[in-house]
Write an enzyme that holds these catalytic residues in place. Structure first.
Site, PDB file in Angstrom:
ATOM      1  N   MET A 119      48.067  -4.856  -4.401  1.00  0.00           N
ATOM      2  CA  MET A 119      48.423  -5.039  -5.821  1.00  0.00           C
ATOM      3  C   MET A 119      49.232  -6.308  -6.030  1.00  0.00           C
ATOM      4  SD  MET A 119      51.835  -4.478  -6.867  1.00  0.00           S
ATOM      5  CE  MET A 119      51.409  -4.166  -8.534  1.00  0.00           C
ATOM      6  N   HIS A 120      49.105  -6.878  -7.200  1.00  0.00           N
ATOM      7  CA  HIS A 120      49.806  -8.108  -7.548  1.00  0.00           C
ATOM      8  C   HIS A 120      49.875  -8.222  -9.067  1.00  0.00           C
ATOM      9  CE1 HIS A 120      45.508  -8.902  -7.133  1.00  0.00           C
ATOM     10  NE2 HIS A 120      45.646  -9.824  -8.061  1.00  0.00           N
TER      11      HIS A 120
END
Length: 166
Positions: A119-120
């Site tokens: 995730m980012h």
């Protein structure tokens, strides 16, 4: 017929999703520089330029931990992600003078995440009129600055800020 030359796109098409390694984890293992595009490292997270930006100055705030969703992160990591988002907005305002920002996360492939396994968060500077005829009609983004120049500008701002704080 008009032609828009974008040779960088072929590399993206040939390399995208062709590896078992995570680009974010790989960037963490490398020395910071224009090759890995990491502009800032915190204790739990880091900031990296988007190699295929939506706009000049498009950065991503990424946890060091390889997880696919925000709720798997501990509270200190989530807090640092938010602090880094705010810091990048400050630095981008100083350097590029954007009129607005898009902040976002695509959690999971169905939500449009290009790298769903790590995730980012995205920070995209915006200017009035940056979605012009090229984007709206030609479905083509025009990025007016070379990525290595963007890296140098943002990294210089980060370095100056860290010196002031340290």
């Amino acid at each position: 017929m008009q032609t828009l030359w974008s040779p960088w796109r072929m590399r993206y098409m040939m390399e995208n999703n062709k590896t078992d390694t995570c680009i974010f984890c790989e960037a963490l293992r490398q020395e910071d520089g224009p090759e890995n595009l990491v502009v800032w490292r915190g204790e739990h997270a880091f900031v990296i330029l988007n190699r295929y930006p939506y706009a000049t100055g498009h950065v991503m705030v990424v946890p060091n931990q390889h997880v696919d969703t925000l709720e798997k992160l501990d509270a200190p990591t989530r807090a640092e992600l938010m602090e880094l988002l705010a810091e990048m907005m400050i630095l981008l305002r100083e350097e590029y003078r954007p009129e607005a920002f898009n902040l976002g996360a695509n959690i999971g492939a169905a939500a449009g995440a290009g790298i769903a396994e790590h995730m980012h968060l995205h920070v995209v500077p915006r200017w009035q009129g940056d979605t012009n005829f090229m984007t709206a009609i030609g479905e083509t983004r025009v990025i007016p600055e070379d990525l290595s120049d963007t890296y140098r500008r943002i990294r210089a701002r980060v370095t100056a800020r860290l010196r002031r704080e340290g």
